[in-house]
Design an enzyme around this catalytic site. Sequence first.
Site, PDB file in Angstrom:
ATOM      1  N   HIS A 125       0.848  -1.188   0.000  1.00 20.92           N
ATOM      2  CA  HIS A 125       0.000   0.000   0.000  1.00 20.92           C
ATOM      3  C   HIS A 125       0.887   1.242   0.000  1.00 20.92           C
ATOM      4  CE1 HIS A 125      -3.390   2.578   0.692  1.00 20.92           C
ATOM      5  NE2 HIS A 125      -2.839   3.066   1.787  1.00 20.92           N
ATOM      6  N   ASP A 180       0.532   5.191  -0.035  1.00 16.81           N
ATOM      7  CA  ASP A 180      -0.332   6.367   0.005  1.00 16.81           C
ATOM      8  C   ASP A 180       0.124   7.336  -1.072  1.00 16.81           C
ATOM      9  OD1 ASP A 180      -2.204   5.854   2.082  1.00 16.81           O
ATOM     10  OD2 ASP A 180      -0.579   6.038   3.532  1.00 16.81           O
ATOM     11  N   ASP A 186      -7.744   1.164   2.965  1.00 22.58           N
ATOM     12  CA  ASP A 186      -7.336   2.194   3.930  1.00 22.58           C
ATOM     13  C   ASP A 186      -8.235   3.420   3.929  1.00 22.58           C
ATOM     14  OD1 ASP A 186      -5.622   3.201   5.923  1.00 22.58           O
ATOM     15  OD2 ASP A 186      -4.428   4.299   4.464  1.00 22.58           O
ATOM     16  N   HIS A 239      -7.501   9.259  -0.484  1.00 21.48           N
ATOM     17  CA  HIS A 239      -8.135   9.337   0.834  1.00 21.48           C
ATOM     18  C   HIS A 239      -7.339  10.120   1.869  1.00 21.48           C
ATOM     19  CE1 HIS A 239      -5.866   5.443   0.978  1.00 21.48           C
ATOM     20  NE2 HIS A 239      -5.519   5.888   2.164  1.00 21.48           N
TER      21      HIS A 239
END
Length: 1084
Positions: free
Chosen positions: A281, A283, A393, A582
């Site tokens: 993951h 970001d 997430d 997000h």
Amino acid sequence: MNDPRHFDSRYKGPETLETPKLIRSITIDRCSNFTSGGANGNDINLLSQLYKARTNSEEFISLLVYSVPDLRRIPFDEAVQQEFRPTRLGEWFGPSWSTHWFHVQLRIPNEFAGEEVHFIWNADNEALIWSIEGLPLQGLTGGAGSDARHEYILTTNAQGGEIIQFYIEMACNGMFGAGNGLIGPPDPNRFFNLNELDLAVPNRRAWDLLYDFQIILGMARDLPTDSLRAAQALYTANKIVNTFHPGSDDSIEECLRIAHKFLSAKNGDSQHDIIALGHCHIDTGWLWPFEETIRKAARSWSSQIDLMDRYPEYKFICSQAQQYEWVKDNYPALWDRIKEKISMGQFLPTGGTWIEMDTNMPSGESLCRQFLLGQRFYEEHFGKRCKIFWLPDSFGYASQLPQLMHLADMKYFFTQKLSWNNVNKFPFTTFWWAGLDGTKALTHMAPSETYNAQCTPEELIRTVRNHRDKEYSNTSLLVYGNGDGGGGPLASMIERLRRMKNVVKRETPVLATWTGEMYFELHRGIFTTHALCKKFNRSCELLLRDVEILATMAHIEWVNLFRYPKADLDQFWKMIGLIQFHDVMSGSAIEMVYDDCLQMYAKVDMLAKQTRGALIEKLLDLDGTPIPEGKQALAVLNTLAWSRREVIEVPLDERLPTMKQYSAFGRTGYALVENVPPLGVKGFNFVEEPEYEPVKVSTDNNNNIVMENIYIRATFDKSGHLIGLTDKKLDRSLIRPDERGNVFKMYEDIPLFWDAWDVEIYHLEKGRVVEEGSVQLLEQGPLRAALLVEKRISETSRLRQIVVMTAISRRIDFETEVDWNENRQFLKVEFAWDIMADKVTYETQYGTVQRPTHYNTSWDSAKFEVAGHKFADISEYGYGVALLNDCKYGYAAHNNVVRLSLIRSPKAPDSNCDIGHHVFKYAIYPHEGHFMQSDVVREGYNFNVPLLTKVVPQAKTNTVSNAFPKFRLEEAPNVVMDILKRAEDSNDIIIRLYEAYGGHARARLMCSLPMKSVSRCNILEDEMESIQITTQPGSAVDRTFSTNLRVLDDDIVELHQQNEVRRQAEGILLNVGPFQVVTLKISL
């Protein structure tokens, strides 16, 4: 001898324990020290045996460096052309965010011949190894944490004496940026020390023992203490420690035999089955800027490809089309390797969206574009679409996602974030998620409660323990690998998995269902943090809507001559979509990220407005034509799908006739425009004034200011509070005695940890009302009345607002400016209504969601701060009031009080978050009837989508109405025609509409041009079914009924034409279900 009274001395039973029985806690600590780098005796424990030999001698390692000036990030081809200087182990590099390129030349020692040789590098930051030819080979992660990746395999069979060269690109930031602590603001002056630089020969059997031992000790530590398997694991781990002798490879072999005997015991067939997938993951923007994310993707994915080469069974799942596009554009050689691994089934693209977006705040159309951009990218570059919507997430999941997933050709949804809930535990693991319209998506919420698993026994045990659907499902997903800052799985994780591998996939016969939104009981402050980002999000979404509608009108008008700006629009949507990531849309990223966001927003805002202006001129036939002298007219454009009557604000222009009223500041005039057609334009010369009853302003006996029009009467006290509101037609008072509206409240806002993310339930216990203020009359009609309210919020913050009532609307607008300089304070505005309701209705994407106004249960209490879009409405039988806004997303409601969240002031990870000047609007809209019978949805659009104006020659006053092709939606006021665009791959027209209130509808779509064909399609624009264009009964032409046997062909043509006119006049009938999103493809 057979006499049972005599003991047979030849009998050999179990051995006698000659040492004290194992004490569990002491034994676990002892075994932990056996593989700890910081424990007592670490110089002679197992870690001391992991390398047979190593050297950092400059005889074998030559290092040159080029430090890039001005914090620039330069490509490989530019870097290798620079002048490098000598450097060595122990030098410091910085400051934060700087880049340093190293040319590394190695000579393998002759003593290493025949061995596997590693290059070891640790500078406590991130780096990427490049081949001499410019291929990214592997990422490096410094530090001593579990995400560390220091080793790079140079050769598995050294010759001795060979020369190896490569480059290293060092980034002066850690895996989680450059802050102090996890979420502290970045320190701009961090420097990083090159503290490890070695050539080393690994002891492979010692590494094997390390992986075995980690599994065995993990089982001993984390299985239930009273289980047989835990006791066996503890005994085995302790036995291995007793058998090991430093410097003895024979003892390591014996330890491996002990470990193998234990690990070879097979789980029973009834055990829980776990499917493990590597994952990384990243970001897209968080504690580092977007440009660093590009490099993180290259570092992480090159490392995973290296692991795929070494472990053929390894599979790695990866989402976010934006990151794929970045790698494609910036690392073409790495992109080729990724595509190769995709074709081999090891690198698994997933997700189906442009990025892993927030789902609370983007509009419905923005969510559609996330799927459209993502799926088209995957299909174009990988030859297939994604079937799994992957959002591990994001901070809560909007109720329309199941329907939009289905319309994006996706079947499954994966997440785990609700495991972070801080009030209630989410009850399901594998389940059907039913959306707002009833569409179901098969959903899995990883019971490991992480998307960054490390492949430890504890995580597998937690996975089984937390699996909440054991009665129905025996399988769950483990997603492992270092994430958030990237990196992905390490070789050690794959090795541990090999030792725990026993996975069987099974069918699940029946599952439970969760209906509606999946509200996240944490991170509730994200609906408000970084207000300017949210303001631009709303305005840019609606600006692009305008541009697409106008561009489509031009495309229809000049289908072969007009260049539809698809490339520009795609780029605009990609920028908006990127910012909707997000951790960015939520306001929880560092200041550098928002500097980049504001640049992108400014670009979209400027270029899209230029495009909109040019399209208006083209459609009105004004481009390049000078307007003649003399008084001119005003063309008023309506991009909404219903007729509008409004008081508009017109900039001063000497060419226009005198306005009926001018603003208090003299910069604009006001005009009443009526019957502005849906998706159309109307000309006004303001010679004839429409009839209306003027708005009035007066004072009552207590010196309060009273504003009233034909519909309502509003009373404001000397501080700007709304102390009275009456519906004049019903003589209905909407505010109870001693209660008020337009009350500003300041709350202390100190979360437990996640500063930018959270507002905690206890903030409601510590708030104060901003009482004092001043009010003065600015405008007193006839079209518009306005009050100026000024308040001192605190010693460091001020508020100024203009309260507006027009002559023709129930709506009262509050045009607000705030100079804000606070530390962990939260500003809200609230209205208390004389309305009894146990639920408030909030707008969400393509519909509404209802949430409680009480705290009956912990599930109700947890929703003390919720997300909404353009309005929140509180209604009882017969009446309601909506609270509208133009850029806010946070609301709260309790009993009869509805609050709008305005501004926060967290200090991490952006210490300057929201400090400065804020401009926003909100409004109240009282309406007769319950929300379900109201026009609140349309009023929310009216408030956010102003009418557009353009000065035109007087001669065009009556002809501009023909400028637009006419689309109308009739017979269904609960259906909203949201967007109009050109199809992605043809000249067809796409219309997207939705049912907004939760009921069935039968709508009629009309068009002023002949419609050749109409089909329903999904949001990827795949045609799903053809729709019949309505024909009036008895209007069909049938030659068998002609009594004239010599009917001419042109008579038949004329009859067909007449029939076509009648047919088009009827339009198409559409059956639309509750909250259903319908996309139409129309050929004209």
